[in-house]
Design a protein around this motif. Structure first.
Motif, PDB file in Angstrom:
ATOM      1  N   ALA A   1       0.830  -1.207   0.000  1.00  0.00           N
ATOM      2  CA  ALA A   1       0.000   0.000   0.000  1.00  0.00           C
ATOM      3  C   ALA A   1       0.865   1.258   0.000  1.00  0.00           C
ATOM      4  O   ALA A   1       0.575   2.226  -0.721  1.00  0.00           O
ATOM      5  CB  ALA A   1      -0.941  -0.003   1.203  1.00  0.00           C
ATOM      6  N   GLU A   2       1.936   1.262   0.802  1.00  0.00           N
ATOM      7  CA  GLU A   2       2.835   2.411   0.813  1.00  0.00           C
ATOM      8  C   GLU A   2       3.479   2.622  -0.562  1.00  0.00           C
ATOM      9  O   GLU A   2       3.625   3.752  -1.019  1.00  0.00           O
ATOM     10  CB  GLU A   2       3.929   2.205   1.861  1.00  0.00           C
ATOM     11  CG  GLU A   2       3.418   2.082   3.279  1.00  0.00           C
ATOM     12  CD  GLU A   2       4.549   1.808   4.256  1.00  0.00           C
ATOM     13  OE1 GLU A   2       4.273   1.249   5.317  1.00  0.00           O
ATOM     14  OE2 GLU A   2       5.715   2.154   3.929  1.00  0.00           O
ATOM     15  N   LEU A   3       3.849   1.505  -1.193  1.00  0.00           N
ATOM     16  CA  LEU A   3       4.491   1.598  -2.502  1.00  0.00           C
ATOM     17  C   LEU A   3       3.548   2.192  -3.541  1.00  0.00           C
ATOM     18  O   LEU A   3       3.943   3.072  -4.315  1.00  0.00           O
ATOM     19  CB  LEU A   3       4.950   0.201  -2.946  1.00  0.00           C
ATOM     20  CG  LEU A   3       5.582   0.100  -4.336  1.00  0.00           C
ATOM     21  CD1 LEU A   3       6.848   0.929  -4.418  1.00  0.00           C
ATOM     22  CD2 LEU A   3       5.890  -1.356  -4.665  1.00  0.00           C
ATOM     23  N   THR A   4       2.314   1.736  -3.576  1.00  0.00           N
ATOM     24  CA  THR A   4       1.370   2.246  -4.578  1.00  0.00           C
ATOM     25  C   THR A   4       0.985   3.695  -4.292  1.00  0.00           C
ATOM     26  O   THR A   4       0.765   4.479  -5.222  1.00  0.00           O
ATOM     27  CB  THR A   4       0.117   1.367  -4.613  1.00  0.00           C
ATOM     28  OG1 THR A   4      -0.458   1.286  -3.294  1.00  0.00           O
ATOM     29  CG2 THR A   4       0.464  -0.032  -5.097  1.00  0.00           C
ATOM     30  N   GLU A   5       0.907   4.062  -3.009  1.00  0.00           N
ATOM     31  CA  GLU A   5       0.581   5.458  -2.677  1.00  0.00           C
ATOM     32  C   GLU A   5       1.694   6.405  -3.100  1.00  0.00           C
ATOM     33  O   GLU A   5       1.444   7.539  -3.496  1.00  0.00           O
ATOM     34  CB  GLU A   5       0.327   5.582  -1.178  1.00  0.00           C
ATOM     35  CG  GLU A   5      -0.975   4.937  -0.719  1.00  0.00           C
ATOM     36  CD  GLU A   5      -1.133   4.970   0.784  1.00  0.00           C
ATOM     37  OE1 GLU A   5      -0.252   5.556   1.445  1.00  0.00           O
ATOM     38  OE2 GLU A   5      -2.128   4.413   1.299  1.00  0.00           O
ATOM     39  N   ALA A   6       2.945   5.926  -3.019  1.00  0.00           N
ATOM     40  CA  ALA A   6       4.089   6.778  -3.353  1.00  0.00           C
ATOM     41  C   ALA A   6       4.412   6.771  -4.842  1.00  0.00           C
ATOM     42  O   ALA A   6       5.334   7.462  -5.269  1.00  0.00           O
ATOM     43  CB  ALA A   6       5.321   6.326  -2.566  1.00  0.00           C
ATOM     44  N   ALA A   7       3.670   6.023  -5.637  1.00  0.00           N
ATOM     45  CA  ALA A   7       4.013   5.869  -7.050  1.00  0.00           C
ATOM     46  C   ALA A   7       3.596   7.053  -7.908  1.00  0.00           C
ATOM     47  O   ALA A   7       3.984   7.144  -9.067  1.00  0.00           O
ATOM     48  CB  ALA A   7       3.376   4.600  -7.607  1.00  0.00           C
ATOM     49  N   ALA A   8       2.778   7.974  -7.359  1.00  0.00           N
ATOM     50  CA  ALA A   8       2.310   9.153  -8.109  1.00  0.00           C
ATOM     51  C   ALA A   8       1.541   8.742  -9.352  1.00  0.00           C
ATOM     52  O   ALA A   8       1.616   9.393 -10.385  1.00  0.00           O
ATOM     53  CB  ALA A   8       3.484  10.064  -8.482  1.00  0.00           C
ATOM     54  N   LEU A   9       0.786   7.645  -9.261  1.00  0.00           N
ATOM     55  CA  LEU A   9      -0.032   7.151 -10.369  1.00  0.00           C
ATOM     56  C   LEU A   9      -1.366   6.670  -9.810  1.00  0.00           C
ATOM     57  O   LEU A   9      -1.431   6.216  -8.664  1.00  0.00           O
ATOM     58  CB  LEU A   9       0.645   5.961 -11.071  1.00  0.00           C
ATOM     59  CG  LEU A   9       1.939   6.206 -11.839  1.00  0.00           C
ATOM     60  CD1 LEU A   9       2.550   4.865 -12.215  1.00  0.00           C
ATOM     61  CD2 LEU A   9       1.673   7.029 -13.092  1.00  0.00           C
ATOM     62  N   PRO A  10      -2.431   6.746 -10.602  1.00  0.00           N
ATOM     63  CA  PRO A  10      -3.680   6.096 -10.194  1.00  0.00           C
ATOM     64  C   PRO A  10      -3.492   4.581 -10.270  1.00  0.00           C
ATOM     65  O   PRO A  10      -3.308   4.023 -11.349  1.00  0.00           O
ATOM     66  CB  PRO A  10      -4.701   6.590 -11.229  1.00  0.00           C
ATOM     67  CG  PRO A  10      -4.059   7.747 -11.925  1.00  0.00           C
ATOM     68  CD  PRO A  10      -2.582   7.489 -11.869  1.00  0.00           C
ATOM     69  N   ILE A  11      -3.517   3.920  -9.126  1.00  0.00           N
ATOM     70  CA  ILE A  11      -3.237   2.483  -9.077  1.00  0.00           C
ATOM     71  C   ILE A  11      -4.368   1.771  -8.345  1.00  0.00           C
ATOM     72  O   ILE A  11      -4.793   2.199  -7.269  1.00  0.00           O
ATOM     73  CB  ILE A  11      -1.900   2.198  -8.369  1.00  0.00           C
ATOM     74  CG1 ILE A  11      -0.738   2.853  -9.135  1.00  0.00           C
ATOM     75  CG2 ILE A  11      -1.654   0.691  -8.255  1.00  0.00           C
ATOM     76  CD1 ILE A  11       0.591   2.716  -8.441  1.00  0.00           C
TER      77      ILE A  11
ATOM     78  N   GLY B 247       4.329   7.626 -18.513  1.00  0.00           N
ATOM     79  CA  GLY B 247       4.083   8.951 -17.969  1.00  0.00           C
ATOM     80  C   GLY B 247       3.116   8.906 -16.802  1.00  0.00           C
ATOM     81  O   GLY B 247       2.470   7.897 -16.502  1.00  0.00           O
ATOM     82  N   THR B 248       2.975  10.062 -16.130  1.00  0.00           N
ATOM     83  CA  THR B 248       2.114  10.132 -14.956  1.00  0.00           C
ATOM     84  C   THR B 248       0.644  10.107 -15.325  1.00  0.00           C
ATOM     85  O   THR B 248      -0.209   9.980 -14.445  1.00  0.00           O
ATOM     86  CB  THR B 248       2.418  11.426 -14.173  1.00  0.00           C
ATOM     87  OG1 THR B 248       2.281  12.551 -15.057  1.00  0.00           O
ATOM     88  CG2 THR B 248       3.830  11.398 -13.614  1.00  0.00           C
ATOM     89  N   GLY B 249       0.315  10.228 -16.611  1.00  0.00           N
ATOM     90  CA  GLY B 249      -1.086  10.158 -17.024  1.00  0.00           C
ATOM     91  C   GLY B 249      -1.611   8.750 -17.129  1.00  0.00           C
ATOM     92  O   GLY B 249      -2.803   8.545 -17.377  1.00  0.00           O
TER      93      GLY B 249
END
Length: 391
Positions: A263-273, A308-310
């Motif tokens: 969860a920490e990893l996906t939150e820090a990824a700066a992507l909608p995951i 990209g971040t999009g």
């Protein structure tokens, strides 16, 4: 795709994506055969007819199956071509599809089938049509010429393929050798650093314990030396480990995390995951837990760098009875620009992590064709490699 995984920087490429053979040649043949035959028939003042055109188109489209079932496909194409000529339709560009199908059969190692089938089809045409000697010989010459062209083309294609495979093999061997040499250098450097400082710390600690009660000042000096030696050891180890990381990225200072910190990893990824758990979660071998986390981390890093971040991603963790399946999909975030195969070792690093545990990893375009990318890893839970890595 490239990434920041330290193991990836040292990992040799363990394979390449196989090229997908599409129906393009089959469609071109299905268009070229009737078009070319119509032109030649016009010179002969002959009519191809609806059935003739249908057989020419069918024999061309049938080529789409030539790589999956070359023998069956060759028989179908020859049968359609024979039917066309048994209907006394005019000669034209009618042997193109059989030549392409024959090349696939020869490449698959069934040259005898081409010879037997071609001889049988020619004999059937001569007997059933009752053709005169001169046209029969002309047709035979045409068939022989088509066979020679097919044989030469197959030989050239095989030579080109073998040369490319040999170049790839040599390139992969060079990369493996460089990776092994780099690992040995790093191991030797770490041995020297840790051996020197740990032995010094051990000696100073013994002195400090011995003088703790009799000479506190000397004990304090020994502890001070231990602090200095340990700090110096950490700095030197950090310097060595930094050679594994791209510029600006530091070696980890905390124990390697596992899927409990997903969860920490996906939150820090700066992507909608979106995270999906497939099956009841359970405790995993430490090596599998670490590898799964690092594979997800590397895949998300690649998504940021290449899509990209999009882009939006889905992380699926599948708990099977004997394996953990990790799948990371992204929607492409627009147009994904292809990257040269030689650039970066992110994918090969992930493959090496999976292979070290007896598993496998695949990476390639998402099957839905939306321009995204899929990484899928299968990590066995009870393999010998898993037990050794965990221990």
């Amino acid at each position: 795709m490239s990434g920041s995984n330290p193991d990836a920087e040292l990992a040799p490429p363990l394979g390449r994506a196989t090229s997908r053979r599409g129906p393009g040649l089959a469609v071109l043949t299905a268009l070229g055969q009737p078009a070319g035959t119509a032109i030649i028939a016009g010179w002969q003042h002959a009519s191809v007819g609806t059935i003739g055109y249908a057989l020419l188109v069918f024999s061309g489209l049938a080529l789409a199956d030539r790589h999956r079932s070359p023998r069956r496909n060759f028989l179908i194409v020859v049968a359609a071509t024979l039917a066309y000529h048994l209907l006394n339709r005019p000669f034209g560009v009618t042997l193109l599809a059989p030549m392409i199908a024959a090349a696939a059969v020869v490449t698959a190692g069934h040259r005898w089938l081409v010879a037997v089938t071609t001889a049988g089809a020619y004999a059937s045409w001569v007997v059933v049509s009752g053709v005169a000697a001169r046209p029969a010989l002309a047709a035979l010459a045409l068939i022989v010429g088509a066979g020679l062209v097919t044989e030469i083309g197959t030989l050239v294609s095989r030579r080109i393929h073998d040369a490319g495979a040999e170049r790839r093999r040599l390139s992969e061997e060079r990369q493996r050798r460089r990776a092994s040499e780099q690992r040995l250098l790093i191991a030797a450097e770490l041995h020297d650093v840790l051996g020197h400082h740990l032995s010094l710390i051990n000696v100073r600690a013994g002195v400090g314990l011995h003088l703790m009660d009799r000479d506190p000042e000397q004990a304090r000096a020994a502890l001070h030396a231990i602090a200095q030696s340990s700090a110096e050891a950490l700095r030197e180890v950090q310097t060595v480990l930094n050679t594994l990381y791209p510029t600006g990225e530091a070696a980890p200072r905390a124990p390697t995390p596992g899927l409990d910190r997903l969860a920490e990893l996906t939150e820090a990824a700066a992507l909608p995951i979106r995270t999906v758990l497939d099956g009841p979660a359970r405790a995993l071998p430490a090596a599998v837990d670490r590898a799964a986390y690092r594979i997800v981390q590397e895949a998300l890093t690649n998504i940021r760098r290449h899509a990209g971040t999009g882009a939006a991603a889905t992380v699926t963790i599948g708990y099977r009875q004997d394996a953990l399946v990790v799948e990371i999909d992204d929607d492409g975030g627009g147009v994904r620009h292809p990257e040269p195969a030689c650039a970066g070792n992110g994918i090969t690093g992930m493959r090496e992590r999976a292979a070290a545990l007896g598993g496998e990893l695949t990476a390639g375009p998402a099957p839905d064709g939306n321009g995204g990318w899929r990484v899928r890893a299968t990590l066995p839970l009870g393999s010998d490699q898993t037990r050794e890595a965990t221990s």
